[in-house]
Design a protein around this motif. Sequence first.
Motif, PDB file in Angstrom:
ATOM      1  N   GLU A 256      -6.542  -2.956 -11.187  1.00 57.09           N
ATOM      2  CA  GLU A 256      -7.261  -1.620 -11.433  1.00 57.09           C
ATOM      3  C   GLU A 256      -7.610  -0.800 -10.097  1.00 57.09           C
ATOM      4  O   GLU A 256      -8.405  -1.632  -9.288  1.00 57.09           O
ATOM      5  N   GLY A 257      -7.455   0.556  -9.986  1.00 57.89           N
ATOM      6  CA  GLY A 257      -7.908   0.854  -8.840  1.00 57.89           C
ATOM      7  C   GLY A 257      -7.842   2.487  -8.977  1.00 57.89           C
ATOM      8  O   GLY A 257      -7.371   2.945  -9.878  1.00 57.89           O
TER       9      GLY A 257
ATOM     10  N   ARG B 220      -6.870   7.061 -11.677  1.00 58.99           N
ATOM     11  CA  ARG B 220      -7.298   5.883 -11.707  1.00 58.99           C
ATOM     12  C   ARG B 220      -6.193   5.252 -12.997  1.00 58.99           C
ATOM     13  O   ARG B 220      -6.048   5.686 -13.780  1.00 58.99           O
ATOM     14  N   VAL B 221      -5.850   3.968 -12.232  1.00 65.74           N
ATOM     15  CA  VAL B 221      -4.613   3.263 -12.845  1.00 65.74           C
ATOM     16  C   VAL B 221      -4.496   1.950 -12.773  1.00 65.74           C
ATOM     17  O   VAL B 221      -4.804   1.238 -12.090  1.00 65.74           O
ATOM     18  N   PRO B 222      -4.066   1.291 -14.045  1.00 65.84           N
ATOM     19  CA  PRO B 222      -3.940  -0.262 -13.935  1.00 65.84           C
ATOM     20  C   PRO B 222      -2.366  -0.254 -13.278  1.00 65.84           C
ATOM     21  O   PRO B 222      -1.310  -0.030 -13.821  1.00 65.84           O
ATOM     22  N   LEU B 223      -2.423  -0.583 -11.891  1.00 67.84           N
ATOM     23  CA  LEU B 223      -1.319  -0.607 -11.343  1.00 67.84           C
ATOM     24  C   LEU B 223      -0.261  -1.891 -11.424  1.00 67.84           C
ATOM     25  O   LEU B 223      -0.846  -3.006 -11.362  1.00 67.84           O
TER      26      LEU B 223
ATOM     27  N   ASP C 288     -10.444  -2.541  -7.389  1.00 67.93           N
ATOM     28  CA  ASP C 288     -11.510  -3.285  -8.151  1.00 67.93           C
ATOM     29  C   ASP C 288     -11.292  -4.714  -7.536  1.00 67.93           C
ATOM     30  O   ASP C 288     -12.388  -5.491  -7.888  1.00 67.93           O
ATOM     31  N   GLY C 289     -10.410  -5.119  -6.841  1.00 68.92           N
ATOM     32  CA  GLY C 289     -10.255  -6.526  -6.466  1.00 68.92           C
ATOM     33  C   GLY C 289      -9.477  -6.578  -5.234  1.00 68.92           C
ATOM     34  O   GLY C 289      -9.002  -5.419  -4.762  1.00 68.92           O
ATOM     35  N   ALA C 290      -9.133  -7.828  -4.554  1.00 69.99           N
ATOM     36  CA  ALA C 290      -8.358  -7.960  -3.348  1.00 69.99           C
ATOM     37  C   ALA C 290      -7.006  -7.497  -3.606  1.00 69.99           C
ATOM     38  O   ALA C 290      -6.409  -8.071  -4.320  1.00 69.99           O
TER      39      ALA C 290
ATOM     40  N   ARG D  54      -4.280  -8.131   2.275  1.00 72.34           N
ATOM     41  CA  ARG D  54      -4.994  -7.903   1.209  1.00 72.34           C
ATOM     42  C   ARG D  54      -6.199  -6.922   1.432  1.00 72.34           C
ATOM     43  O   ARG D  54      -6.614  -6.980   2.517  1.00 72.34           O
ATOM     44  N   TYR D  55      -6.353  -5.959   0.624  1.00 74.48           N
ATOM     45  CA  TYR D  55      -7.233  -4.860   0.813  1.00 74.48           C
ATOM     46  C   TYR D  55      -8.149  -4.550  -0.451  1.00 74.48           C
ATOM     47  O   TYR D  55      -7.569  -4.749  -1.510  1.00 74.48           O
TER      48      TYR D  55
END
Length: 306
Positions: free
Chosen positions: A180-181, A191-194, A266-268, A279-280
């Motif tokens: 998610e980002g 904003r999308v679930p990639l 939302d996460g790494a 990782r970002y």
Amino acid sequence: MASQGKGSTWLILNGKSAQQPEVRSAVDTLRRQGHELHIRVTWEGGDGLRLVGEAAAAGASRIVAGGGDGSINEIVAGLMREPAERRPALGILPLGSANDFAHGLTLPMTPYAALELALTGEVRKVDVGMLDEEAFINVASGGFGAEITTSTPVGLKRLLGGGAYSLMGMLKAWNYQPFEGHLRWPDGEARVPLFMLAIGNGCQAGGGQRLAPSAKLDDGLLELLFVRHFNSLGELKRIIDELENLPHDGRFVRYLRVPWVEFDSDGAFPLNLDGEPRRYHHFRASLDQEAMPLVVPANCPLLGKH
């Protein structure tokens, strides 16, 4: 050996490739033809950066990166540390398993032909991608693609070429969790679930996947590809069809040409810079325009300005 002064060419070889008979033969033949060529071999991470600095300080006019996409990435990083006015031109001797950047440029794949071009070919100024402060010359690919590239065994890559990535992808797809980002670019956001993300300066990554088919190295624009997560086999087949129809947008796939893009995860978030894993949680990708003198073949498809 000739002096290592102004106007020389340094070949910085990945240590894994240094003893290949074809490489040694190519070097010997070109030296006999009168080319001044100095060889340096990397042993561990950071050697490429150091050797680029030494070559630039000696007044080298060209540096040839001998290795795969990761080796090229380290040489590019070293070159970008040098002042623009003394930055040597980058030539490429493709010796990796995928050689995505070299294939995109349509470079020769045999050592003699590739090295001869690196020594004698035309030099053109090209853009360099910047992901925050890190340089990349080809593609930053993230999400599912980055995890597959990182986890595919090297032997399998060499055996199957690009097919290895598809194979590993199918084996892992049903256990995959989307990232998610929030994406932002100059005239839009999403904003999308990639499922997958690719930011291209060059055109292909992951062992031959053409993720940025409209890419040019000299147009001041990045290619932004992002793929929404899927929930069924039918949707996965739809994604594959849409990816085959790039650069057109689809239900799951969007393709944009932008000067910059920002991403908050939302996460790494796993991202590969020219094949090097990172990782970002946040990044901004942009371009340093016409920053790199690059040796290119005639009629290179990644150049738009003729």
